[in-house]
Enzyme design. Structure first.
Site, PDB file in Angstrom:
ATOM      1  N   GLU A 103       1.408   5.559   0.724  1.00 54.27           N
ATOM      2  CA  GLU A 103       0.898   6.757   1.415  1.00 54.27           C
ATOM      3  C   GLU A 103       1.403   8.024   0.720  1.00 54.27           C
ATOM      4  OE1 GLU A 103       0.683   6.531   5.718  1.00 54.27           O
ATOM      5  OE2 GLU A 103       1.515   8.555   5.830  1.00 54.27           O
ATOM      6  N   PHE A 157      12.558  13.571  10.895  1.00 56.58           N
ATOM      7  CA  PHE A 157      11.268  12.873  11.063  1.00 56.58           C
ATOM      8  C   PHE A 157      11.376  11.861  12.211  1.00 56.58           C
ATOM      9  CE2 PHE A 157      10.183  13.249   6.281  1.00 56.58           C
ATOM     10  CZ  PHE A 157       9.422  14.369   6.501  1.00 56.58           C
ATOM     11  N   HIS A 204       3.640  -1.173   3.830  1.00 56.80           N
ATOM     12  CA  HIS A 204       2.997   0.128   3.577  1.00 56.80           C
ATOM     13  C   HIS A 204       4.112   1.152   3.345  1.00 56.80           C
ATOM     14  CE1 HIS A 204      -0.049   3.276   3.898  1.00 56.80           C
ATOM     15  NE2 HIS A 204       0.705   3.905   4.786  1.00 56.80           N
ATOM     16  N   ASP A 222      -1.242  14.403  15.784  1.00 52.55           N
ATOM     17  CA  ASP A 222      -0.255  15.180  16.517  1.00 52.55           C
ATOM     18  C   ASP A 222      -0.834  16.551  16.811  1.00 52.55           C
ATOM     19  OD1 ASP A 222       1.891  13.466  16.875  1.00 52.55           O
ATOM     20  OD2 ASP A 222       2.560  13.740  14.804  1.00 52.55           O
ATOM     21  N   SER A 230       0.879  -1.172   0.000  1.00 51.57           N
ATOM     22  CA  SER A 230       0.000   0.000   0.000  1.00 51.57           C
ATOM     23  C   SER A 230       0.916   1.222   0.000  1.00 51.57           C
ATOM     24  CB  SER A 230      -0.938  -0.012   1.203  1.00 51.57           C
ATOM     25  OG  SER A 230      -0.224  -0.236   2.399  1.00 51.57           O
TER      26      SER A 230
HETATM   27  P1  FAD Z   1      -2.923   6.702  19.710  1.00 52.46           P
HETATM   28  O1  FAD Z   1      -2.632   5.298  19.329  1.00 52.46           O
HETATM   29  O2  FAD Z   1      -4.286   7.043  20.090  1.00 52.46           O
HETATM   30  O3  FAD Z   1      -1.940   7.138  20.871  1.00 52.46           O
HETATM   31  C1  FAD Z   1      -0.529   7.008  20.695  1.00 52.46           C
HETATM   32  C2  FAD Z   1       0.074   6.328  21.895  1.00 52.46           C
HETATM   33  O4  FAD Z   1      -0.084   7.166  23.022  1.00 52.46           O
HETATM   34  C3  FAD Z   1      -0.603   5.032  22.212  1.00 52.46           C
HETATM   35  O5  FAD Z   1       0.027   3.968  21.535  1.00 52.46           O
HETATM   36  C4  FAD Z   1      -0.479   4.971  23.708  1.00 52.46           C
HETATM   37  O6  FAD Z   1       0.712   4.345  24.048  1.00 52.46           O
HETATM   38  C5  FAD Z   1      -0.431   6.413  24.159  1.00 52.46           C
HETATM   39  N1  FAD Z   1      -1.748   6.869  24.613  1.00 52.46           N
HETATM   40  C6  FAD Z   1      -2.552   7.761  24.000  1.00 52.46           C
HETATM   41  N2  FAD Z   1      -3.668   7.966  24.704  1.00 52.46           N
HETATM   42  C7  FAD Z   1      -3.598   7.159  25.782  1.00 52.46           C
HETATM   43  C8  FAD Z   1      -4.451   6.897  26.883  1.00 52.46           C
HETATM   44  N3  FAD Z   1      -5.613   7.533  27.025  1.00 52.46           N
HETATM   45  N4  FAD Z   1      -4.055   6.003  27.808  1.00 52.46           N
HETATM   46  C9  FAD Z   1      -2.880   5.359  27.672  1.00 52.46           C
HETATM   47  N5  FAD Z   1      -2.016   5.560  26.650  1.00 52.46           N
HETATM   48  C10 FAD Z   1      -2.364   6.444  25.728  1.00 52.46           C
HETATM   49  N6  FAD Z   1      -0.591  12.337  12.063  1.00 52.46           N
HETATM   50  C11 FAD Z   1      -1.333  13.309  11.465  1.00 52.46           C
HETATM   51  O7  FAD Z   1      -1.493  14.401  12.038  1.00 52.46           O
HETATM   52  N7  FAD Z   1      -1.899  13.101  10.240  1.00 52.46           N
HETATM   53  C12 FAD Z   1      -1.790  11.916   9.577  1.00 52.46           C
HETATM   54  O8  FAD Z   1      -2.326  11.765   8.481  1.00 52.46           O
HETATM   55  C13 FAD Z   1      -1.032  10.873  10.182  1.00 52.46           C
HETATM   56  N8  FAD Z   1      -0.890   9.664   9.578  1.00 52.46           N
HETATM   57  C14 FAD Z   1      -0.248   8.649  10.242  1.00 52.46           C
HETATM   58  C15 FAD Z   1      -0.202   7.377   9.657  1.00 52.46           C
HETATM   59  C16 FAD Z   1       0.424   6.321  10.301  1.00 52.46           C
HETATM   60  C17 FAD Z   1       0.431   4.955   9.649  1.00 52.46           C
HETATM   61  C18 FAD Z   1       1.041   6.528  11.574  1.00 52.46           C
HETATM   62  C19 FAD Z   1       1.726   5.400  12.286  1.00 52.46           C
HETATM   63  C20 FAD Z   1       1.020   7.795  12.151  1.00 52.46           C
HETATM   64  C21 FAD Z   1       0.375   8.868  11.506  1.00 52.46           C
HETATM   65  N9  FAD Z   1       0.293  10.139  12.075  1.00 52.46           N
HETATM   66  C22 FAD Z   1      -0.434  11.135  11.459  1.00 52.46           C
HETATM   67  C23 FAD Z   1       0.986  10.433  13.328  1.00 52.46           C
HETATM   68  C24 FAD Z   1       0.042  10.260  14.529  1.00 52.46           C
HETATM   69  O9  FAD Z   1      -1.000  11.199  14.467  1.00 52.46           O
HETATM   70  C25 FAD Z   1       0.861  10.506  15.782  1.00 52.46           C
HETATM   71  O10 FAD Z   1       1.787   9.466  15.961  1.00 52.46           O
HETATM   72  C26 FAD Z   1       0.037  10.728  17.030  1.00 52.46           C
HETATM   73  O11 FAD Z   1       0.909  11.235  18.049  1.00 52.46           O
HETATM   74  C27 FAD Z   1      -0.595   9.457  17.555  1.00 52.46           C
HETATM   75  O12 FAD Z   1      -1.700   9.088  16.825  1.00 52.46           O
HETATM   76  P2  FAD Z   1      -2.342   7.618  17.045  1.00 52.46           P
HETATM   77  O13 FAD Z   1      -3.687   7.587  16.479  1.00 52.46           O
HETATM   78  O14 FAD Z   1      -1.417   6.568  16.625  1.00 52.46           O
HETATM   79  O15 FAD Z   1      -2.426   7.680  18.636  1.00 52.46           O
END
Ligand code: FAD
Length: 286
Positions: A9, A210, A259, A101, A7
């Protein structure tokens, strides 16, 4: 070696020239027959319209299965779900659901008033809204907000329990880090696919930046080899060989999907995929 399913991105273009570059990349990589392609959502929710337009345009004109990234940043639940419904209505049924983020200048994620508090809430709401395929982020080198790998794996399990179908990992430089993470996920009862995120390094200084920003560990020997390649002018060939070697190790260790973070540039991804046998070279667009 069986070629992996891939895939791709992309990020949304911010100028006309960047739009042409993205379209050129899509066309050059389409013959690799990716499972899906995805378009990111700018940090802080800054590219909402650009992401929407890029997703819809790629979906409509390329014939590729297209996924939209969505985050919880700077939007209410209703605004976010409205965007998701808009995607569904035009046939885009794949979402990469992320907490996101924080906007520039802020170092912690703070939920918006009326917005999703975390990625689990977003995943649950998307699944309740429509039958989206929902992919989520995962972190072999551990997310900077996680206290430990156990905490990170537990959190990923919560995302799958909330309805996620597949995880795509942050990029990494050490295949063993991926395998340790994957094995910990399996031991925690996760049985859904965890797909390695591959970053073909076009620009070593940028890649270091990065990596620092997202908690990706660069082993000392890898950094030294990239530094040496840059010093003697062989960085392009080194980056390609390094990436092919990383992918081959992952495939040998059981990864059947990869990916690619293309950064809207086709060449390295094309070269690496060709070396992995992803498609016949005569089908590649020059
Ligand atoms: P989550 O998985 O929700 O949280 C990240 C980590 O924080 C968790 O694994 C956990 O360990 C800890 N955590 C969070 N909340 C809690 C809680 N309540 N209790 C306990 N632990 C907690 N960013 C963008 O802005 N735009 C994008 O398009 C984008 N695309 C991405 C694509 C991929 C494949 C990846 C891997 C990352 C991408 N990101 C993007 C970056 C991402 O937004 C950041 O890494 C962000 O800090 C975490 O998002 P997440 O959904 O993985 O977080």
């Amino acid at each position: 070696m069986t070629p992996p399913d891939i895939s791709l991105e992309f990020f949304p273009p911010k100028s006309l020239e960047a739009s042409f570059r993205l379209w050129d990349t899509v066309q050059k990589l389409a013959p690799l027959e990716p499972r899906f392609v995805s378009v990111t959502y700018g940090a802080g929710g800054t590219t909402r319209e650009l992401t929407r337009d890029a997703v819809k345009t790629i979906h409509r004109h390329s014939g590729l299965r297209t996924a939209a990234h969505l985050t919880c940043v700077n939007a209410t639940r209703e605004e976010t779900l409205d965007i998701a419904r808009g995607f569904w209505d035009v046939g885009v049924h794949d979402i990469v659901a992320l907490r996101g983020d924080p906007p520039k200048g802020e170092d912690r994620f703070t939920p918006t008033d009326g917005g999703f508090a975390n990625s689990c809430e977003l995943i649950e709401a998307l699944k309740a809204e429509r039958d989206f395929t929902v992919r989520v982020g995962a972190y072999p080198d551990i997310h900077p907000d996680a206290g430990s790998m156990d905490a990170d794996v537990t959190y990923l399990k919560r995302k799958f329990d909330a309805g996620a179908d597949e995880a795509l990992t942050q990029f990494f430089f050490d295949a063993d880090a991926f395998f340790r993470f994957r094995d910990a996920c399996v031991a925690a009862g996760i049985d859904k696919p965890i797909v390695p995120g591959i970053f073909p390094v076009e620009n070593w200084k940028g890649a270091r930046r990065f990596a620092e920003g997202c908690g990706t560990r660069i082993p000392d020997d890898v950094a030294a080899r990239f530094d040496a390649a840059e010093a003697d002018g062989s960085s392009e060939a080194f980056a390609r060989d390094f990436c092919i070697d990383l992918c081959e190790r992952l495939i040998a260790g059981g990864a059947d999907k990869l990916h690619f973070y293309t950064l809207n540039k086709p060449e390295l991804t094309q070269d690496v995929c060709k070396a992995l046998g992803v498609t016949r070279s005569d089908r590649m667009v020059a």
